[in-house]
Design a protein around this motif. Structure first.
Motif, PDB file in Angstrom:
ATOM      1  N   GLN A  79       0.804  -1.210   0.000  1.00 21.20           N
ATOM      2  CA  GLN A  79       0.000   0.000   0.000  1.00 21.20           C
ATOM      3  C   GLN A  79       0.844   1.270   0.000  1.00 21.20           C
ATOM      4  OE1 GLN A  79      -3.633  -0.124  -0.023  1.00 21.20           O
ATOM      5  NE2 GLN A  79      -2.888  -2.101  -0.732  1.00 21.20           N
ATOM      6  N   GLY A  80       2.069   1.180   0.475  1.00 21.43           N
ATOM      7  CA  GLY A  80       2.928   2.348   0.508  1.00 21.43           C
ATOM      8  C   GLY A  80       4.219   2.062   1.236  1.00 21.43           C
ATOM      9  N   ARG A  88       3.682   6.878   2.175  1.00 21.95           N
ATOM     10  CA  ARG A  88       3.684   7.483   0.834  1.00 21.95           C
ATOM     11  C   ARG A  88       3.187   6.423  -0.137  1.00 21.95           C
ATOM     12  NH1 ARG A  88       7.914   7.631  -2.935  1.00 21.95           N
ATOM     13  NH2 ARG A  88       9.394   6.928  -1.345  1.00 21.95           N
ATOM     14  N   VAL A  89       2.133   6.723  -0.871  1.00 20.91           N
ATOM     15  CA  VAL A  89       1.465   5.697  -1.676  1.00 20.91           C
ATOM     16  C   VAL A  89       2.034   5.560  -3.084  1.00 20.91           C
ATOM     17  CG1 VAL A  89      -0.680   5.943  -0.384  1.00 20.91           C
ATOM     18  CG2 VAL A  89      -0.333   7.294  -2.470  1.00 20.91           C
ATOM     19  N   ASP A  90       2.871   6.510  -3.511  1.00 20.74           N
ATOM     20  CA  ASP A  90       3.357   6.478  -4.890  1.00 20.74           C
ATOM     21  C   ASP A  90       4.749   5.862  -5.008  1.00 20.74           C
ATOM     22  OD1 ASP A  90       4.718   8.487  -3.613  1.00 20.74           O
ATOM     23  OD2 ASP A  90       4.599   9.920  -5.275  1.00 20.74           O
ATOM     24  N   ALA A  91       5.116   5.014  -4.070  1.00 22.60           N
ATOM     25  CA  ALA A  91       6.433   4.378  -4.118  1.00 22.60           C
ATOM     26  C   ALA A  91       6.545   3.483  -5.349  1.00 22.60           C
ATOM     27  CB  ALA A  91       6.654   3.554  -2.856  1.00 22.60           C
ATOM     28  N   PRO A  92       7.654   3.557  -6.087  1.00 22.24           N
ATOM     29  CA  PRO A  92       7.813   2.713  -7.274  1.00 22.24           C
ATOM     30  C   PRO A  92       7.993   1.253  -6.904  1.00 22.24           C
ATOM     31  CG  PRO A  92       9.842   3.895  -6.813  1.00 22.24           C
ATOM     32  CD  PRO A  92       8.808   4.445  -5.873  1.00 22.24           C
ATOM     33  N   THR A  93       7.483   0.379  -7.748  1.00 14.44           N
ATOM     34  CA  THR A  93       7.658  -1.056  -7.563  1.00 14.44           C
ATOM     35  C   THR A  93       8.167  -1.677  -8.861  1.00 14.44           C
ATOM     36  OG1 THR A  93       5.388  -1.600  -8.240  1.00 14.44           O
ATOM     37  CG2 THR A  93       5.758  -1.160  -5.892  1.00 14.44           C
ATOM     38  N   GLU A 111       8.681  10.669   5.795  1.00 15.41           N
ATOM     39  CA  GLU A 111       7.289  10.451   6.214  1.00 15.41           C
ATOM     40  C   GLU A 111       7.153  10.488   7.742  1.00 15.41           C
ATOM     41  OE1 GLU A 111       7.824   9.856   2.375  1.00 15.41           O
ATOM     42  OE2 GLU A 111       8.718   8.321   3.693  1.00 15.41           O
TER      43      GLU A 111
END
Length: 229
Positions: free
Chosen positions: A152-153, A174-179, A159
């Motif tokens: 989810q983040g 932080r929800v926009d972490a790259p995967t 943070e």
């Protein structure tokens, strides 16, 4: 009749009926990575090699991914040659590698370099407790997952700053972490991370479930190690 099958069916047929796994790509692509126990029969050689296959056992052919049509052509060729159980693993080995399944070959993929034990937190975990685990870990990062282990983040030092002491991991993450997938090439990913000034990326399967954490520091600390398997 040609049967199109998925990853789970490949595993089941191989385990229960000793299905024959055949990669129909050229040798250099087979050497890069292939399914455990698979043999390499390039598509142009398939007809000549068919006599060496066991017709009493299922034959599963595969190539690289959904966009590669070699496995479909191979499966239909086998049907034409009289094989009653020809199976096409149409998603190919990229699907297999992306699912964090074992492979053979010389490919230096993220799955061979990543950490499988990153700090994790659930959405409702008190942030104070998560912060203690983050501070104690060399990566300085926690991966936040839900009850299904779907990412989810992330929570890192930025943070944690200025966050209410009563907050939860969900409040701070932080929800926009790259995967990335486990099938990513480690060297190419490292270059991308350098350009983007990223120290870590989260490794997930295609369904978003957590696999591990890939860090530039983790990679560089292993570069002198001879055994990457």
């Amino acid at each position: 009749m040609v049967h199109v099958i998925d990853r789970e069916a490949v595993q089941d047929l191989h385990a229960t009926r000793q299905a024959q796994l055949i990669e129909v790509l050229p040798p250099e692509q087979y050497e890069w990575a292939h399914l455990p126990g698979a043999v390499n029969v390039p598509l142009p050689e398939l007809a000549a090699s068919a006599a060496g296959l066991d017709r009493s056992r299922p034959v599963i052919v595969y190539c690289h991914d959904w966009l590669c049509d070699m496995s479909s052509r191979a499966a239909h060729r086998l049907e034409r040659l009289g094989f009653e159980e020809a199976y096409d693993y149409v998603a190919g080995k990229l699907d297999w590698l992306s699912a964090d399944l074992p492979y053979e070959g010389n490919a230096d993929l993220v799955v061979r370099r990543m950490r499988r034990d990153p700090v994790t937190a659930y959405l409702n975990d008190p942030l104070e407790e998560v912060a203690d685990r983050i501070i104690a870990d060399p990566a300085g990062l926690a991966v936040v997952v839900d009850e299904d282990d779907v990412v989810q983040g992330v929570i890192g030092a930025p943070e944690l700053e200025g966050t209410d002491s009563a907050a939860t991991a969900e409040d701070a993450m932080r929800v926009d972490a790259p995967t990335v997938r486990p099938s990513e090439g480690a060297a190419l990913l490292t270059k991308r991370m350098d350009r983007a000034e990223l120290q870590h990326v989260v490794v997930t399967k295609a369904d978003g479930t957590l696999v591990g954490l890939f860090g530039l520091g983790d990679l560089r600390s292993q570069e002198s190690e001879p055994d990457l398997g």
